[in-house]
Design an enzyme around this catalytic site. Structure first.
Site, short mmCIF file in Angstrom:
data_model
loop_
_atom_site.label_atom_id
_atom_site.label_comp_id
_atom_site.label_asym_id
_atom_site.label_seq_id
_atom_site.Cartn_x
_atom_site.Cartn_y
_atom_site.Cartn_z
N LYS A 6 8.28 51.24 31.98
CA LYS A 6 7.98 50.66 30.65
C LYS A 6 8.78 51.34 29.56
CE LYS A 6 5.54 54.26 28.92
NZ LYS A 6 5.99 55.11 27.81
N ASP A 133 -1.22 55.09 30.66
CA ASP A 133 -0.22 54.03 30.86
C ASP A 133 -0.47 53.21 32.13
OD1 ASP A 133 1.21 54.81 28.60
OD2 ASP A 133 2.51 56.15 29.74
#
Ligand code: C5P
Length: 293
Positions: A6, A133
Site C-alpha cells: 500500500k 494496516d
C-alpha cells in the site's frame, strides 16, 4: 495467495491517544508490488521467508503472519498448525505494509486451508487485532482509513495511477517514526479532502497536487538522505513525490505507464535508491491465486 503493498495518498496524523496509537485520517491505495504466501497443512506453526530482505524478517511468533495463523486457529477451533512460506516482493520495513500484507494473506490462506469459511467481516475483525494496516490489505483497492487506520470506508476513485517506487537501503521502524513525529511537535497537516476530490477526477495531475503525508518530516529527520531522493524525483519530472507511510520507500507519481518506465530508468541512473520499481494502483487485496495445501 497474492497480497499487494500500500501507499498512503493522504496521511493526516492526530495527537497520540491514551492507547499509544495516533488517530489517523488516511487514504490507502493498494499497488502492484506483491508478496506471495503459501499455506501447507502441518502439525505446528512455522514461517519461512525468501526474496529480497528475507534475512530481516522474523520467522517466529514475532512474525505477523505467524500470529495471524495462530489467532485464526484459536477462533476457528482448527486443530494442528500450518507452514507458511512467504516470498517477499514488498520492501521489508519500507513503509508499504509488507508485514501487514503477509498477515492479511495468512488469514485468507488459513481460512481456505482449514475450511473455517469465515465471513470477510470476521477476518477483518481479526485483521484489526493484528495491526492497523492489516484490514486494508485484506480489502485492497482505495479506501479511507480512520481510527488508527483500521476503520475503513469506501471512496469513489476513478482511474489507474502509475507509480515509481524508490526503495531505500534498510528500513525504518514505524514506532520510531511516530515518536519522531511527536518530538518534532506533532504537526497535523491537511485532511484527506483534497485527495478524495482528486480521486473523483481520475487525473494524476490533480492527485499530484493533493498528496500529503504528515509523517514525511519525521521520516526525513531519521533518514536525511530521503531529501535527496525527493529532489531527484522532482528533477527528472515526476508529477509529485512523497514518502510512503512511515518510509523510507518514496513513491513518485507518473502521468502514465510510459512516463513511469522513463522515470524509473532515470531514477535508477541517478543511484539515489537501492532499487527502483514501477507499480500501478488500485489493485485487489489478498487473493487466492492457486490451491493452498
Ligand atoms: O498497528 P501497528 O502494529 O502496525 O503499529 C505499529 C506501531 O506504530 C504502533 O505500536 C505505534 O507505535 C505506531 N502507530 C501509531 N499510530 C497508528 C498506527 C501505528 O502510533 N495509527
Amino acid at each position: 495467495m497474492r497480497v499487494p503493498a500500500k501507499i498512503n495518498l493522504a496521511l493526516q496524523v492526530g495527537p497520540r491517544r491514551a492507547d499509544g496509537y495516533h488517530g489517523l485520517a488516511t487514504v490507502f491505495q493498494a499497488v502492484s508490488l506483491y508478496d506471495d504466501v503459501t499455506a501447507t497443512p502441518a502439525t505446528s506453526f512455522s514461517v519461512t521467508v525468501t526474496g529480497e530482505g528475507a534475512d530481516q524478517v522474523p520467522t517466529g511468533p514475532e512474525n505477523l503472519a505467524y500470529r495471524a495463523a495462530q489467532l485464526l486457529s484459536e477462533r476457528a477451533d482448527a486443530l494442528g498448525g500450518v507452514a507458511l512460506d512467504i516470498t517477499k516482493g514488498i520492501p521489508v520495513a519500507g513503509g508499504m505494509a509488507g508485514g501487514s500484507a503477509d498477515a492479511a494473506a495468512a488469514l485468507v490462506a488459513c481460512d481456505a486451508l482449514w475450511g473455517s469459511d469465515s465471513e470477510r467481516s470476521e477476518l477483518a475483525e481479526l485483521a484489526a487485532l493484528l495491526g492497523s494496516d492489516v484490514p486494508f490489505l485484506l480489502r485492497g483497492g482505495t479506501a479511507l482509513g480512520a481510527g488508527r487506520g483500521e476503520v475503513l470506508s469506501d471512496v469513489l476513485a476513478r482511474g489507474t495511477y502509475h507509480w515509481v517506487l524508490a526503495i531505500a537501503d534498510g528500513g525504518l521502524s514505524t514506532p520510531a517514526v511516530y515518536a519522531a513525529f511527536d518530538e518534532l511537535g506533532a504537526r497535523t497537516g491537511p485532511g484527506p479532502e483534497l485527495v478524495l476530490a482528486a480521486l473523483r477526477s481520475g487525473r494524476a495531475e490533480v492527485l499530484a497536487q493533493a498528496l500529503n503525508n504528515d509523517l514525511q518530516p519525521a521520516a526525513i529527520s531519521l533518514r536525511p538522505s530521503l531529501r535527496r531522493v525527493l529532489e531527484a524525483g522532482a528533477e527528472i519530472g515526476a508529477l509529485a513525490g512523497i514518502v510512503s507511510g512511515s518510509g523510507p520507500t518514496t513513491a513518485f507519481l507518473a502521468g502514465d505507464a510510459q512516463h513511469a518506465t522513463r522515470l524509473a530508468a532515470e531514477l535508477s541512473g541517478l543511484g539515489v535508491a537501492r532499487a527502483v520499481r514501477t507499480a500501478y494502483g488500485p489493485v485487489h487485496g489478498a487473493r487466492i491465486t492457486e490451491r493452498t495445501g
